[in-house]
Design a protein around this motif. Structure first.
Motif, PDB file in Angstrom:
ATOM      1  N   ASP A  97      52.390 108.741 -62.715  1.00 25.80           N
ATOM      2  CA  ASP A  97      51.711 109.973 -62.311  1.00 25.80           C
ATOM      3  C   ASP A  97      52.125 110.409 -60.908  1.00 25.80           C
ATOM      4  O   ASP A  97      52.217 111.602 -60.619  1.00 25.80           O
ATOM      5  CB  ASP A  97      50.191 109.787 -62.380  1.00 25.80           C
ATOM      6  CG  ASP A  97      49.662 109.924 -63.801  1.00 25.80           C
ATOM      7  OD1 ASP A  97      50.390 110.445 -64.663  1.00 25.80           O
ATOM      8  OD2 ASP A  97      48.512 109.523 -64.054  1.00 25.80           O
ATOM      9  N   ARG A 179      54.398 113.104 -69.827  1.00 25.33           N
ATOM     10  CA  ARG A 179      53.531 112.019 -69.360  1.00 25.33           C
ATOM     11  C   ARG A 179      53.057 111.182 -70.540  1.00 25.33           C
ATOM     12  O   ARG A 179      53.097 109.950 -70.513  1.00 25.33           O
ATOM     13  CB  ARG A 179      52.335 112.589 -68.608  1.00 25.33           C
ATOM     14  CG  ARG A 179      51.324 111.536 -68.132  1.00 25.33           C
ATOM     15  CD  ARG A 179      50.109 112.205 -67.503  1.00 25.33           C
ATOM     16  NE  ARG A 179      49.252 111.250 -66.827  1.00 25.33           N
ATOM     17  CZ  ARG A 179      48.145 110.726 -67.358  1.00 25.33           C
ATOM     18  NH1 ARG A 179      47.773 111.042 -68.581  1.00 25.33           N
ATOM     19  NH2 ARG A 179      47.420 109.868 -66.657  1.00 25.33           N
ATOM     20  N   PRO A 195      46.007 112.407 -64.081  1.00 20.81           N
ATOM     21  CA  PRO A 195      47.208 113.201 -64.328  1.00 20.81           C
ATOM     22  C   PRO A 195      47.507 114.150 -63.181  1.00 20.81           C
ATOM     23  O   PRO A 195      46.593 114.661 -62.527  1.00 20.81           O
ATOM     24  CB  PRO A 195      46.846 113.990 -65.595  1.00 20.81           C
ATOM     25  CG  PRO A 195      45.769 113.194 -66.249  1.00 20.81           C
ATOM     26  CD  PRO A 195      44.998 112.574 -65.122  1.00 20.81           C
TER      27      PRO A 195
END
Length: 206
Positions: A97, A179, A195
């Motif tokens: 992240d 992601r 995130p």
């Protein structure tokens, strides 16, 4: 006047170099790589123009060192932020992240960086790059990798590929999709970490 000790001189040199690297990121953020000159960087850092040449052989190597410093500091802050954890999977999630988040926070810088490393000189082997590599490698160790020598380069390549895919002009992929792919590849829970972009992490359905 008492001469400065060697340790004081070394600290002053370190601070000067740090100011130059920070000024490089700030100016490229504002003006782009081509719109930033070495004279601009020296002025922003409050340094003599000759000092730039003393530390760096040119603008591109200086910029790569500046970006590697930015990535290292961002990654280290993510790994050490509260609440602290020893969970290797959460640490790897935080690392992913942190790197992807740079595409949100510094898209101009990261696009210029990706363009630069695709040129002939590739990665600049500097202290900042080495610190970044050591931190990512240690994260893979804490994740529990059985083959760090293979898994670390794979992690690096996958994250670089994701950053490139996000920033590709006219055909960029959604950050959230990339992601999720990275998390799936390494068996990470999407509820880990936070995130990029400030959205809350999704929780698994119970």
């Amino acid at each position: 006047m008492v001469p400065r000790s060697a340790s004081v001189n070394e600290e002053l040199r370190r601070r000067s170099r740090e100011r130059l690297l920070q000024a490089t990121v700030d100016l490229v953020d504002e003006r782009g790589f081509d719109g930033t000159t070495l004279a601009d960087i020296a002025d922003r850092a409050g340094a003599a123009r000759g000092l730039v040449s003393y530390y760096f052989p040119g603008k591109r190597p200086m910029f790569q060192s500046a970006v590697h410093r930015l990535m290292h500091r961002t990654l280290q802050a993510a790994l050490e932020r509260e609440p602290r954890t020893d969970d290797g999977r959460e640490l790897l999630a935080r690392a992913i992240d942190a790197v992807l988040g740079l595409t949100v926070d510094h898209p101009v810088v990261m696009r210029a960086h990706m363009a630069g490393i695709l040129q002939a000189e590739g990665f600049v082997q500097c202290a900042e790059q080495q610190r970044l590599a050591e931190l990512l490698r240690e994260t893979m160790v804490r994740y529990g990798s059985d083959d760090v020598d293979s898994d670390y380069p794979l992690l690096r390549a996958l994250m670089m590929g994701a950053v490139f895919a996000i920033l590709l002009p006219g055909a960029g992929m959604p950050l959230t999709s990339l992601r999720d792919e990275l998390f799936q590849r390494f068996g990470l829970d999407t509820s880990y970490a936070a995130p990029p972009g400030g959205e809350p992490a999704r929780q698994n359905a119970s």
